[in-house]
Design an enzyme around this catalytic site. Structure first.
Site, PDB file in Angstrom:
ATOM      1  N   THR A  33       0.852  -1.203   0.000  1.00 42.91           N
ATOM      2  CA  THR A  33       0.000   0.000   0.000  1.00 42.91           C
ATOM      3  C   THR A  33       0.883   1.247   0.000  1.00 42.91           C
ATOM      4  OG1 THR A  33      -1.695  -1.168   1.268  1.00 42.91           O
ATOM      5  CG2 THR A  33      -1.783   1.238   1.306  1.00 42.91           C
ATOM      6  N   ASP A  86       6.171  -4.015  -1.729  1.00 41.59           N
ATOM      7  CA  ASP A  86       5.641  -2.889  -0.942  1.00 41.59           C
ATOM      8  C   ASP A  86       6.698  -1.801  -0.800  1.00 41.59           C
ATOM      9  OD1 ASP A  86       3.899  -1.383   0.597  1.00 41.59           O
ATOM     10  OD2 ASP A  86       3.662  -2.893   2.173  1.00 41.59           O
ATOM     11  N   GLY A  87       6.244  -0.599  -0.483  1.00 42.22           N
ATOM     12  CA  GLY A  87       7.142   0.511  -0.168  1.00 42.22           C
ATOM     13  C   GLY A  87       7.519   0.464   1.306  1.00 42.22           C
ATOM     14  N   LYS A  99       7.250   0.855   8.573  1.00 45.70           N
ATOM     15  CA  LYS A  99       6.129   0.962   7.649  1.00 45.70           C
ATOM     16  C   LYS A  99       4.884   1.399   8.416  1.00 45.70           C
ATOM     17  CE  LYS A  99       5.374  -2.157   4.683  1.00 45.70           C
ATOM     18  NZ  LYS A  99       4.990  -1.000   3.835  1.00 45.70           N
ATOM     19  N   GLY A 100       3.852   1.791   7.660  1.00 49.81           N
ATOM     20  CA  GLY A 100       2.601   2.165   8.311  1.00 49.81           C
ATOM     21  C   GLY A 100       2.296   3.649   8.246  1.00 49.81           C
ATOM     22  N   GLY A 101       3.123   4.386   7.488  1.00 52.50           N
ATOM     23  CA  GLY A 101       2.814   5.804   7.296  1.00 52.50           C
ATOM     24  C   GLY A 101       1.415   5.986   6.719  1.00 52.50           C
ATOM     25  N   GLY A 102       1.007   5.028   5.882  1.00 49.34           N
ATOM     26  CA  GLY A 102      -0.337   5.070   5.299  1.00 49.34           C
ATOM     27  C   GLY A 102      -1.360   4.323   6.141  1.00 49.34           C
ATOM     28  N   GLU A 108      -0.415  -5.354   5.803  1.00 46.04           N
ATOM     29  CA  GLU A 108       0.859  -5.499   5.079  1.00 46.04           C
ATOM     30  C   GLU A 108       1.686  -6.621   5.707  1.00 46.04           C
ATOM     31  OE1 GLU A 108       1.373  -0.886   3.523  1.00 46.04           O
ATOM     32  OE2 GLU A 108       2.362  -1.482   5.355  1.00 46.04           O
TER      33      GLU A 108
HETATM   34  C1  5RP Z   1       1.633   2.112   4.197  1.00 43.81           C
HETATM   35  C2  5RP Z   1       3.089   1.908   4.107  1.00 43.81           C
HETATM   36  C3  5RP Z   1       3.794   2.425   2.908  1.00 43.81           C
HETATM   37  O1  5RP Z   1       4.519   1.412   2.313  1.00 43.81           O
HETATM   38  C4  5RP Z   1       4.728   3.518   3.305  1.00 43.81           C
HETATM   39  O2  5RP Z   1       3.996   4.488   4.056  1.00 43.81           O
HETATM   40  C5  5RP Z   1       5.389   4.173   2.104  1.00 43.81           C
HETATM   41  O3  5RP Z   1       4.440   4.850   1.355  1.00 43.81           O
HETATM   42  P1  5RP Z   1       4.797   5.753   0.108  1.00 43.81           P
HETATM   43  O4  5RP Z   1       5.172   4.831  -0.991  1.00 43.81           O
HETATM   44  O5  5RP Z   1       3.526   6.541  -0.155  1.00 43.81           O
HETATM   45  O6  5RP Z   1       5.924   6.664   0.527  1.00 43.81           O
HETATM   46  O7  5RP Z   1       3.721   1.318   4.943  1.00 43.81           O
HETATM   47  O8  5RP Z   1       1.111   1.621   5.396  1.00 43.81           O
END
Ligand code: 5RP
Length: 223
Positions: A33, A86-87, A99-102, A108
């Site tokens: 995500t 994943d990012g 992770k988990g900014g989103g 995940e």
């Molecule tokens: C979401 C995440 C994302 O992988 C992480 O926040 C990176 O997001 P982006 O690609 O928008 O920088 O862990 O829960």
């Protein structure tokens, strides 16, 4: 000078180039995500005839995948898969991640746990010598928010409730700001053990297998 958005496009394209030779008509991919993954999904969609289906880590990614006509399976239908993509918000040289900014960290981590290998796709701003500058997200059961916050405060950072945000699982997120994370795996275990914690945003006990990193001089690989 490439912008961060251009770098995200470059790493998404590199991830697709990396995966396409590995795809078969039976392949199921795990999909993360975030904004980088959104671009990855859009690029991967051009090759949707080369694989069977995906498992998704969020409502957001599921919607985007389905809009491209990619089949999204319930994770309960999947025994194993080779790759999860994943990012990350931060990644160190040992491929530990925050992770988990989103806010999608729990799903995940669950989907990633089914995959044999985790392909992390980031731009170079995410690569750090030590995790901690990016606030560490923790998903908590709403009734436990205060008790968990008190326990997390003992770790030394500033604990901030992500007010107004509800995860796909109906839970709250607490972000810990200002932590200096010298032993990510140990901290992940410690936080996992606090009653009321659903998931810790550290992916260190199991980190990435390979990271593709887009920088001004091209895409490099960490493994
Ligand atoms: C979401 C995440 C994302 O992988 C992480 O926040 C990176 O997001 P982006 O690609 O928008 O920088 O862990 O829960």
């Amino acid at each position: 000078m490439y912008s961060q958005d251009q770098l995200k496009h470059q790493v998404a394209a590199a991830a697709v180039d990396f995966l396409v030779p590995k795809l078969t008509s039976d392949t199921i991919l795990g999909i993360g995500t975030g904004s980088t993954v959104d671009i990855f999904i859009d690029t991967l969609a051009q090759h949707k005839h080369l694989f069977k289906a995906v498992a998704s880590s969020s409502e957001r990614s599921t919607l985007r995948l389905q809009q491209h006509g990619i089949q999204v399976l319930d994770l309960n239908q999947i025994q194993s898969m080779e790759w999860y993509v994943d990012g990350a918000d931060e990644i160190d040289q040992l491929l530990h991640m925050t992770k988990g900014g989103g806010g999608a960290l729990t799903r995940e981590k669950i989907v990633a746990s089914v995959a044999k290998q985790f392909l992390c796709i980031v731009d170079e701003s995410k690569v750090v010598p030590q995790l901690g500058a990016f606030p560490l997200p923790i998903e908590v059961i709403p009734m436990a928010r205060q008790v968990v916050s008190r326990r997390l405060q003992e770790l030394g950072g500033d604990v901030v409730w992500r007010q107004g945000f509800v995860t796909d699982n109906g839970n709250d997120i607490i972000d810990i700001h200002g932590l200096s994370i010298s032993n990510p795996a140990q901290l992940e275990s410690l936080i996992n053990d606090i009653p009321g914690v659903v998931c810790c945003g550290l992916f260190a006990l199991t980190g990435a297998s390979v990271a593709l990193v887009a920088g001004q001089k091209g895409v490099t690989t960490l493994s």
